[in-house]
Motif scaffolding. Structure first.
Motif, PDB file in Angstrom:
ATOM      1  N   LYS A 162       0.822  -1.210   0.000  1.00  0.00           N
ATOM      2  CA  LYS A 162       0.000   0.000   0.000  1.00  0.00           C
ATOM      3  C   LYS A 162       0.859   1.265   0.000  1.00  0.00           C
ATOM      4  CE  LYS A 162      -4.179  -1.712   0.228  1.00  0.00           C
ATOM      5  NZ  LYS A 162      -5.430  -1.351  -0.386  1.00  0.00           N
ATOM      6  N   LEU A 163       1.915   1.257   0.845  1.00  0.00           N
ATOM      7  CA  LEU A 163       2.751   2.457   0.922  1.00  0.00           C
ATOM      8  C   LEU A 163       3.881   2.404  -0.103  1.00  0.00           C
ATOM      9  CD1 LEU A 163       3.060   2.756   4.809  1.00  0.00           C
ATOM     10  CD2 LEU A 163       1.269   3.654   3.327  1.00  0.00           C
ATOM     11  N   VAL A 164       4.145   1.188  -0.652  1.00  0.00           N
ATOM     12  CA  VAL A 164       5.218   0.975  -1.631  1.00  0.00           C
ATOM     13  C   VAL A 164       6.543   1.572  -1.134  1.00  0.00           C
ATOM     14  CG1 VAL A 164       5.727   0.841  -4.098  1.00  0.00           C
ATOM     15  CG2 VAL A 164       3.401   1.252  -3.338  1.00  0.00           C
ATOM     16  N   LEU A 165       6.934   1.133   0.076  1.00  0.00           N
ATOM     17  CA  LEU A 165       8.193   1.569   0.674  1.00  0.00           C
ATOM     18  C   LEU A 165       9.183   0.392   0.696  1.00  0.00           C
ATOM     19  CD1 LEU A 165       7.081   3.585   3.828  1.00  0.00           C
ATOM     20  CD2 LEU A 165       8.100   4.482   1.736  1.00  0.00           C
ATOM     21  N   GLY A 166      10.470   0.727   0.793  1.00  0.00           N
ATOM     22  CA  GLY A 166      11.484  -0.313   0.959  1.00  0.00           C
ATOM     23  C   GLY A 166      11.618  -1.236  -0.233  1.00  0.00           C
ATOM     24  N   MET A 167      11.487  -0.664  -1.433  1.00  0.00           N
ATOM     25  CA  MET A 167      11.462  -1.491  -2.633  1.00  0.00           C
ATOM     26  C   MET A 167      12.797  -2.195  -2.921  1.00  0.00           C
ATOM     27  SD  MET A 167       8.602  -1.731  -4.000  1.00  0.00           S
ATOM     28  CE  MET A 167       7.933  -1.767  -2.360  1.00  0.00           C
ATOM     29  N   CYS A 168      13.913  -1.604  -2.433  1.00  0.00           N
ATOM     30  CA  CYS A 168      15.219  -2.194  -2.753  1.00  0.00           C
ATOM     31  C   CYS A 168      15.339  -3.622  -2.223  1.00  0.00           C
ATOM     32  CB  CYS A 168      16.326  -1.288  -2.239  1.00  0.00           C
ATOM     33  SG  CYS A 168      17.946  -1.977  -2.383  1.00  0.00           S
TER      34      CYS A 168
ATOM     35  N   GLY B 212       3.378  -7.356   8.153  1.00  0.00           N
ATOM     36  CA  GLY B 212       2.901  -6.985   6.821  1.00  0.00           C
ATOM     37  C   GLY B 212       4.031  -7.036   5.799  1.00  0.00           C
ATOM     38  N   PHE B 213       5.199  -6.538   6.192  1.00  0.00           N
ATOM     39  CA  PHE B 213       6.377  -6.557   5.325  1.00  0.00           C
ATOM     40  C   PHE B 213       6.769  -8.001   5.012  1.00  0.00           C
ATOM     41  CE2 PHE B 213      11.135  -6.088   4.915  1.00  0.00           C
ATOM     42  CZ  PHE B 213      11.124  -5.327   3.761  1.00  0.00           C
ATOM     43  N   THR B 214       6.810  -8.844   6.061  1.00  0.00           N
ATOM     44  CA  THR B 214       7.192 -10.246   5.885  1.00  0.00           C
ATOM     45  C   THR B 214       6.206 -10.976   4.974  1.00  0.00           C
ATOM     46  OG1 THR B 214       8.066 -10.181   8.122  1.00  0.00           O
ATOM     47  CG2 THR B 214       7.844 -12.349   7.114  1.00  0.00           C
ATOM     48  N   LEU B 215       4.895 -10.725   5.196  1.00  0.00           N
ATOM     49  CA  LEU B 215       3.883 -11.389   4.369  1.00  0.00           C
ATOM     50  C   LEU B 215       4.028 -11.001   2.899  1.00  0.00           C
ATOM     51  CD1 LEU B 215       0.558 -11.345   6.403  1.00  0.00           C
ATOM     52  CD2 LEU B 215       1.918 -13.317   5.676  1.00  0.00           C
TER      53      LEU B 215
ATOM     54  N   PHE C  96      22.167  -6.920   1.898  1.00  0.00           N
ATOM     55  CA  PHE C  96      20.852  -6.375   2.234  1.00  0.00           C
ATOM     56  C   PHE C  96      20.553  -6.399   3.722  1.00  0.00           C
ATOM     57  CE2 PHE C  96      20.683  -7.326  -2.219  1.00  0.00           C
ATOM     58  CZ  PHE C  96      20.275  -6.089  -2.685  1.00  0.00           C
ATOM     59  N   ILE C  97      21.336  -7.162   4.502  1.00  0.00           N
ATOM     60  CA  ILE C  97      21.177  -7.080   5.964  1.00  0.00           C
ATOM     61  C   ILE C  97      21.694  -5.719   6.471  1.00  0.00           C
ATOM     62  CG2 ILE C  97      21.955  -8.072   8.145  1.00  0.00           C
ATOM     63  CD1 ILE C  97      19.816  -9.713   6.922  1.00  0.00           C
ATOM     64  N   PRO C  98      22.964  -5.366   6.212  1.00  0.00           N
ATOM     65  CA  PRO C  98      23.408  -4.025   6.653  1.00  0.00           C
ATOM     66  C   PRO C  98      22.525  -2.903   6.088  1.00  0.00           C
ATOM     67  CG  PRO C  98      25.277  -5.282   5.820  1.00  0.00           C
ATOM     68  CD  PRO C  98      24.082  -6.152   5.659  1.00  0.00           C
ATOM     69  N   LEU C  99      21.972  -3.114   4.898  1.00  0.00           N
ATOM     70  CA  LEU C  99      21.169  -2.057   4.271  1.00  0.00           C
ATOM     71  C   LEU C  99      19.804  -1.858   4.928  1.00  0.00           C
ATOM     72  CD1 LEU C  99      21.864  -2.277   0.445  1.00  0.00           C
ATOM     73  CD2 LEU C  99      22.546  -0.512   2.047  1.00  0.00           C
ATOM     74  N   ILE C 100      19.447  -2.734   5.890  1.00  0.00           N
ATOM     75  CA  ILE C 100      18.191  -2.503   6.618  1.00  0.00           C
ATOM     76  C   ILE C 100      18.256  -1.127   7.304  1.00  0.00           C
ATOM     77  CG2 ILE C 100      16.691  -3.319   8.488  1.00  0.00           C
ATOM     78  CD1 ILE C 100      17.600  -6.123   7.941  1.00  0.00           C
ATOM     79  N   VAL C 101      19.473  -0.677   7.644  1.00  0.00           N
ATOM     80  CA  VAL C 101      19.637   0.636   8.286  1.00  0.00           C
ATOM     81  C   VAL C 101      18.928   1.722   7.487  1.00  0.00           C
ATOM     82  CG1 VAL C 101      21.289   2.398   8.993  1.00  0.00           C
ATOM     83  CG2 VAL C 101      21.862   0.003   9.276  1.00  0.00           C
ATOM     84  N   VAL C 102      19.070   1.660   6.171  1.00  0.00           N
ATOM     85  CA  VAL C 102      18.495   2.730   5.359  1.00  0.00           C
ATOM     86  C   VAL C 102      17.132   2.354   4.772  1.00  0.00           C
ATOM     87  CG1 VAL C 102      20.613   3.918   4.802  1.00  0.00           C
ATOM     88  CG2 VAL C 102      19.927   1.962   3.422  1.00  0.00           C
ATOM     89  N   ASN C 103      16.541   1.260   5.290  1.00  0.00           N
ATOM     90  CA  ASN C 103      15.198   0.900   4.840  1.00  0.00           C
ATOM     91  C   ASN C 103      14.221   1.951   5.366  1.00  0.00           C
ATOM     92  OD1 ASN C 103      12.634  -0.237   4.586  1.00  0.00           O
ATOM     93  ND2 ASN C 103      13.472  -2.291   4.654  1.00  0.00           N
ATOM     94  N   CYS C 104      13.528   2.624   4.439  1.00  0.00           N
ATOM     95  CA  CYS C 104      12.728   3.761   4.874  1.00  0.00           C
ATOM     96  C   CYS C 104      11.513   3.345   5.688  1.00  0.00           C
ATOM     97  CB  CYS C 104      12.311   4.615   3.684  1.00  0.00           C
ATOM     98  SG  CYS C 104      11.823   3.665   2.276  1.00  0.00           S
ATOM     99  N   ILE C 105      11.133   2.054   5.645  1.00  0.00           N
ATOM    100  CA  ILE C 105      10.018   1.633   6.495  1.00  0.00           C
ATOM    101  C   ILE C 105      10.382   1.847   7.957  1.00  0.00           C
ATOM    102  CG2 ILE C 105       8.652  -0.341   7.251  1.00  0.00           C
ATOM    103  CD1 ILE C 105       9.172  -1.542   4.465  1.00  0.00           C
TER     104      ILE C 105
END
Lengths: 225, 191
Positions: free
Chosen positions: A18-24, A135-138, A99-108
């Motif tokens: 719905k919010l279309v965030l964290g697409m990377c 919701g993200f995991t699903l 992509f684990i270290p990049l969770i830091v910059v995950n905008c969610i």
């Protein structure tokens, strides 16, 4: 109140659909169900922990330096996840890689800290983190499972537990490559929009049209009529 | 002035707490992360080397600005059976490809494995991990083999539609052979 906060992350304000965030990370790690679940759980852990800490100390963080404070808190938990995964689930850690270290910059995660945790009490923020994380995991799992089934012809967990095996010699490899991520995400979002339109029509409400579309490209109003 | 002290103070306090927490977690996981790395080397070495019961720490060699890790393997605790050589290439289609080559004391290769974590294209370049490609690298004299792919005039079969990945692996093995030749004297006895 708590239940509503939890479920809004699952559907109404689902961060991916719905919010279309964290697409990377969404596009990059959903090549298999296992990677998707691993990424979803790692992000959920960080989200819940950072929401907890930030809402607890929200009154002592000065307004002007709140963003750096949030980022330090988030980065701490991400590093903890990174180290713990490297020690206990090394294969998953390798598969998720950068992509684990990049969770830091995950905008969610920063988004929830800024929009929710810094304004609400601790318990409610934990529930918000759990809901958003779930919701993200699903959403990741749905993408990961569909891409793995079509792209590899299998559905496996932990390298050995085979849930599904499609008898085919040549699966559609495109689906586990980068373009396949975009295609699958597009299909999933279109499906969601049509489902919402159908639901709204049944309830006799006006259909919320996507802001950037007009009637030449959009058939949403015809759906379900 | 008082205001900025408050800003500096609160951010510093958060950083100190998070630093302490991270030091604790690092301490608690470091040994296990190290053990996992050791276990992976041992598991890969078991695949590429003849039977052995001990592997020593790797001897690090440098050749043409690339680094090679030669881990000596022993049977009966003292008889050298060969070396497990770890190396990598970034000439593949994705990122880095890490590999391990087994070499016995007669200078014959005993096997090649691609270590986990490569990012070659699934279904195409990723076929470099399959036995049908890797078996050609076994049982060949390391110094007297033309390790290039057939397209480049060598002896190795490349994978159809994955020439870049195949070439990356073959060329990397070729460079191991050169490194081995150049450092033969530093490696111990036998070889």
């Amino acid at each position: 109140m708590f239940w509503k906060t939890f479920t809004k992350g699952l559907w109404r304000e689902n961060p991916v659909l719905k919010l279309v965030l964290g697409m990377c990370p969404v596009l990059a790690v959903t090549t298999s169900l296992e990677n998707a679940l691993g990424m979803g759980m790692a992000s959920t852990f960080v989200l819940v922990c950072s929401n907890t800490v930030i809402s607890t100390i929200r009154n002592i963080i000065p307004e002007k330096v709140r963003i750096p404070c949030f980022i330090v808190v988030i980065a701490t938990f991400v590093t903890i996840v990174d180290l713990v995964m490297a020690a206990f689930v090394p294969d998953l850690h390798d598969a998720l890689g950068i992509f684990i270290p990049l969770i830091v910059v995950n905008c969610i995660i920063l988004g929830r800290a800024e929009a929710f945790a810094s304004r609400h009490p601790t318990m409610l923020s934990i529930v918000d983190g759990l809901g958003m994380g779930a919701g993200f995991t699903l959403a990741l799992a749905a993408l990961g499972a569909s891409r793995e089934i079509i792209g590899s012809g299998t559905l496996t967990l932990w390298n050995e537990l085979t849930l599904l095996q499609i008898p085919t010699e040549s699966p559609v490899i495109l689906l586990i490559l980068a373009p396949g991520g975009f295609i699958m995400l597009g299909l999933l979002l279109a499906g969601m929009n049509h489902f919402s339109a159908w639901q709204a029509r049944r309830a006799g409400k006006a259909i919320p049209l996507p802001a950037t579309m007009d009637c030449r490209t959009c058939t949403l109003c015809k759906w379900g009529s | 002035m008082k205001d900025s002290l408050k800003l500096i103070g609160s951010l510093t306090a958060i950083c100190i707490v998070s630093g302490a927490l991270l030091a604790f977690v690092y301490d608690a996981t470091a040994a296990r992360i190290e053990a996992v790395a050791q276990m992976r080397i041992a598991a890969a070495a078991a695949q590429v080397l003849p039977a052995h019961d001990r592997i020593d720490d790797a001897i690090e060699l440098e050749h043409n600005n690339r680094r090679y890790f030669f881990s000596p393997a022993y049977r009966n605790e003292k008889d050298l059976v060969g070396y497990a050589i770890q190396f990598s290439t970034s000439a593949g289609y994705g990122g880095e490809i890490r590999m391990m080559l087994g070499l016995d004391i007669d200078g014959m290769t005993t096997g090649l494995v691609i270590l986990p974590g490569h990012t070659e294209t699934p279904g195409l370049g990723a076929k470099i991990t399959e036995e049908s490609f890797l078996e050609a690298f076994r049982d060949r004299p390391i110094t007297d083999t033309n390790w290039r792919v057939k397209k480049d005039g060598g002896d190795m079969d490349e994978i159809t539609a994955a020439t870049i990945s195949s070439r990356a692996v073959a060329d990397a093995v070729m460079q191991v052979a050169e490194a081995f030749e150049a450092h033969r004297s530093t490696l111990r006895e036998g070889i």
